[in-house]
Design a protein around this motif. Structure first.
Motif, short mmCIF file in Angstrom:
data_model
loop_
_atom_site.label_atom_id
_atom_site.label_comp_id
_atom_site.label_asym_id
_atom_site.label_seq_id
_atom_site.Cartn_x
_atom_site.Cartn_y
_atom_site.Cartn_z
N GLU A 134 0.83 -1.21 0.00
CA GLU A 134 0.00 0.00 0.00
C GLU A 134 0.86 1.25 0.00
N ASN A 135 1.97 1.21 0.73
CA ASN A 135 2.88 2.36 0.76
C ASN A 135 3.49 2.59 -0.61
N LEU A 136 3.87 1.50 -1.27
CA LEU A 136 4.43 1.61 -2.62
C LEU A 136 3.41 2.19 -3.57
N ALA A 137 2.17 1.72 -3.48
CA ALA A 137 1.11 2.21 -4.36
C ALA A 137 0.84 3.69 -4.12
N ALA A 138 0.82 4.09 -2.86
CA ALA A 138 0.51 5.49 -2.53
C ALA A 138 1.59 6.43 -3.04
N THR A 139 2.84 6.11 -2.76
CA THR A 139 3.93 6.99 -3.19
C THR A 139 4.09 6.99 -4.71
N SER A 140 3.80 5.87 -5.35
CA SER A 140 3.90 5.80 -6.81
C SER A 140 2.81 6.61 -7.47
N LEU A 141 1.68 6.76 -6.77
CA LEU A 141 0.55 7.50 -7.32
C LEU A 141 0.88 8.98 -7.49
N CYS A 142 1.73 9.50 -6.62
CA CYS A 142 2.03 10.94 -6.63
C CYS A 142 3.48 11.20 -7.02
N THR A 143 3.93 10.54 -8.06
CA THR A 143 5.24 10.85 -8.63
C THR A 143 5.07 11.90 -9.72
N ALA A 144 6.14 12.61 -10.01
CA ALA A 144 6.09 13.63 -11.07
C ALA A 144 7.48 13.75 -11.70
N GLY A 145 7.53 14.33 -12.88
CA GLY A 145 8.81 14.49 -13.55
C GLY A 145 8.77 15.55 -14.62
#
Length: 219
Positions: A134-145
């Motif tokens: 769940e932590n991986l999913a949450a942080t991956s959801l709010c990536t930017a570049g």
């Protein structure tokens, strides 16, 4: 004669337009070059912070209550001014060892370089994975570049932004051809990841060679 004068006037106007276009392009290039990696990373983190605070954005991608709770905790942080920023550089041979690239057999240097860069870009994501799915999913959801030009960027590096009242954020800068730089950011939401100093960061990566130096904002 009148037509010649009109033609000359038209050419002058066209030349003036092109001169203005090239001048604007030059100014934009200088602006992009003038903005440091430090500031580029801050812009990416601000966008990531906006993502965590947007209920509409999050709802468009997930309805999982635990993921939403993790993002809510991240969004409560203040990402305006970093406490400290650290540049993390890892030799290619260390990355190759971590990614077990030496077990691939005979592959071209191009493939090896590509896989090394990709592994570096995913390094902080792997740390988030240590905190659970769940932590991986949450942080991956709010990536930017973003991609930009910087004449001074000549190597791959991770900038780790630490804060007093927020989780750290990492921006990986990958140097490309003609001074092009690709940057990707992610929040590092894993409590055992200690990053209060360069020594603490090096200690976390104790099994590989890592160089950590503090980065100051350019005046």
């Amino acid at each position: 004669m009148k037509r010649v004068n009109q033609l000359c006037l038209s050419i002058s106007i066209i030349v003036g337009i092109y001169a203005s276009v090239f001048a604007l392009a030059s100014c934009e290039k200088n602006k992009r070059n003038a903005q440091s990696l430090y500031d580029q990373g801050l812009e990416i983190i601000q966008l990531m912070s906006e993502m965590t605070q947007s209920e509409a954005y999050i709802a468009a991608y997930t309805s999982d209550s635990e993921i939403k709770s993790i993002l809510q905790n991240i969004s409560a942080g203040d990402f305006t001014t970093p406490k400290a920023v650290y540049a993390i550089t890892i030799p290619d041979q260390s990355l190759a060892a971590m990614a077990e690239l030496n077990n691939l057999g005979h592959v071209s240097e191009e493939i090896r370089s590509f896989l090394t860069q990709r592994y570096l870009s995913s390094l902080m994501t792997q740390i988030n994975a240590m905190g659970g799915a769940e932590n991986l999913a949450a942080t991956s959801l709010c990536t930017a570049g973003k991609t930009f030009v910087n004449d001074k960027a000549d190597k791959n590096v991770i900038y780790l932004y630490t804060y007093d009242n927020a989780v750290p954020a990492a921006v990986t800068f990958t140097a490309g051809e003609n001074h092009a730089v690709s940057a990707s950011g992610v929040f590092v939401n894993y409590e055992p990841f200690t990053c209060g100093s360069a020594e603490e960061i090096q200690a976390f990566f104790s099994d590989i060679i890592v160089e950590v130096t503090e980065v100051l904002p350019e005046s």
